[in-house]
Design a protein around this motif. Structure first.
Motif, mmCIF file in Angstrom:
data_model
loop_
_atom_site.group_PDB
_atom_site.id
_atom_site.type_symbol
_atom_site.label_atom_id
_atom_site.label_comp_id
_atom_site.label_asym_id
_atom_site.label_seq_id
_atom_site.Cartn_x
_atom_site.Cartn_y
_atom_site.Cartn_z
ATOM 1 N N PRO A 37 0.817 -1.218 0.000
ATOM 2 C CA PRO A 37 0.000 0.000 0.000
ATOM 3 C C PRO A 37 0.850 1.267 0.000
ATOM 4 N N ASN A 40 -2.862 9.727 1.359
ATOM 5 C CA ASN A 40 -4.297 9.455 1.419
ATOM 6 C C ASN A 40 -5.031 9.833 0.142
ATOM 7 N N GLN A 77 -6.243 8.275 -2.291
ATOM 8 C CA GLN A 77 -7.382 7.453 -2.706
ATOM 9 C C GLN A 77 -8.679 7.863 -2.019
ATOM 10 N N GLN A 78 -8.572 8.635 -0.939
ATOM 11 C CA GLN A 78 -9.768 9.121 -0.255
ATOM 12 C C GLN A 78 -10.527 10.154 -1.085
ATOM 13 N N GLY A 137 -11.641 9.523 -3.862
ATOM 14 C CA GLY A 137 -12.667 8.746 -4.549
ATOM 15 C C GLY A 137 -12.563 8.792 -6.055
ATOM 16 N N ALA A 193 -9.677 10.706 -7.716
ATOM 17 C CA ALA A 193 -8.396 9.991 -7.673
ATOM 18 C C ALA A 193 -8.380 8.852 -8.684
ATOM 19 N N GLN A 194 -9.497 8.165 -8.843
ATOM 20 C CA GLN A 194 -9.561 7.054 -9.789
ATOM 21 C C GLN A 194 -9.403 7.537 -11.218
ATOM 22 N N HIS A 210 -5.710 8.660 -11.618
ATOM 23 C CA HIS A 210 -4.779 7.529 -11.631
ATOM 24 C C HIS A 210 -5.539 6.208 -11.692
ATOM 25 N N THR A 269 -4.385 3.519 -12.607
ATOM 26 C CA THR A 269 -3.368 2.802 -11.833
ATOM 27 C C THR A 269 -2.495 3.891 -11.234
ATOM 28 N N TYR A 270 -1.920 3.630 -10.059
ATOM 29 C CA TYR A 270 -1.231 4.743 -9.398
ATOM 30 C C TYR A 270 0.287 4.603 -9.427
ATOM 31 N N TYR A 294 1.952 7.977 -9.583
ATOM 32 C CA TYR A 294 1.809 8.810 -8.396
ATOM 33 C C TYR A 294 2.817 8.438 -7.309
#
Length: 276
Positions: free
Chosen positions: A153, A221, A223-224, A226, A229-230, A233, A235-236, A239
């Motif tokens: 993570p 954080n 991905q918070q 939502g 962020a999706q 990225h 895929t991240y 980032y």
């Protein structure tokens, strides 16, 4: 590099938005900014003994690894581009002894093990050489790449990278190479640099505010956010290098400086930053 890393004035740390591989050879303002940044070393900043690059394009599973070969190959990890791009070489030396030294001092968050050493498989991918070649065209500074364990993570990447901060006092220039926003599925060619999707502008602005405010741990954080962020990225991988650069910052001393603010093809943020 066959000598130990020596104490030095504190090196800056940087995150470079690399965008299209073509930026390595095109006469554009993104590349011009990388060239200009390179001239600041030896003048504004100390000359690095070693460059430690964390590129979006070296993802591993089962651990984190450092390149440990004496002469890393130039990797052309892309397709569909002109032959001129495939002909590019960046013959910077590796640093086997320094890699071993760094590996022994950094512990992987999930296992507690030292970093692994890759002596012959990888090299310098385009996330590394496409920005380092304009910055340091003589290719005379040793380069080591650090892989990112994509099975773990984001918080663990930040945790590992905090251990790299001390390297800045031993002549190591830490370079994260990715993009603050990176969605190849939504690319729109021919769009001006100041135009981008609303979600791209929003995500870029959130990151910018966190960096300006020194709230670097909040970058973990992302991905918070939502759906934003999706979209920024899917895929991240692009980032994560930002987390490595941010974790190596000394929040009590370092001040961020942005450059290459803008977007490429509407869905790639080229925002780059140097902390010193």
């Amino acid at each position: 590099m066959n000598t130990p890393l020596r104490p030095s004035p504190t090196m800056p740390v940087m995150f470079i938005g690399h965008g299209s591989p073509m930026n390595a050879i095109e006469d554009n303002h993104w590349r011009a900014a990388w060239q200009s940044l390179g001239t600041e070393f030896g003048e504004r900043y100390p000359t690095p003994q070693l460059i430690l690059c964390i590129s979006a394009h070296w993802l591993t599973r089962g651990g984190w690894f450092l390149t440990g070969m004496a002469q890393p190959r130039t990797i052309h990890d892309f397709g569909g581009f002109p032959q001129e791009l495939f002909a590019q070489q960046y013959p910077a030396p590796g640093a086997p002894q320094a890699a071993e030294e760094i590996a022994a001092g950094v512990h992987q968050p999930d296992s507690g093990a030292a970093l692994g050493i890759d002596a012959d498989q990888w090299g310098l991918d385009h996330g590394a050489w496409s920005v380092l070649k304009p910055m340091f065209p003589q290719a005379d500074i040793p380069v080591v790449q650090l892989s990112m364990n994509y099975a773990r993570p984001p918080a663990e990447h930040f945790e590992l990278a905090r251990q790299l901060r001390a390297l800045r006092d031993r002549g190591v220039l830490i370079v994260g190479s990715g993009n603050v926003v990176h969605n190849l599925r939504q690319i729109r060619f021919g769009v001006p640099d100041n135009q981008a999707y609303d979600w791209a502008v929003e995500f870029d602005a959130v990151v910018s505010d966190q960096v300006k405010g020194g709230r670097l741990s909040e970058l973990v954080n992302f991905q918070q956010l939502g759906a934003v962020a999706q979209q920024a990225h899917p895929t991240y991988d692009h980032y994560l290098p930002l987390l490595y650069a941010a974790a190596a910052v000394d929040p009590d001393k370092d001040v961020p400086r942005f450059f290459n603010e803008g977007f490429q093809a509407a869905s790639i943020s080229m925002r780059s930053m140097v902390w010193a």
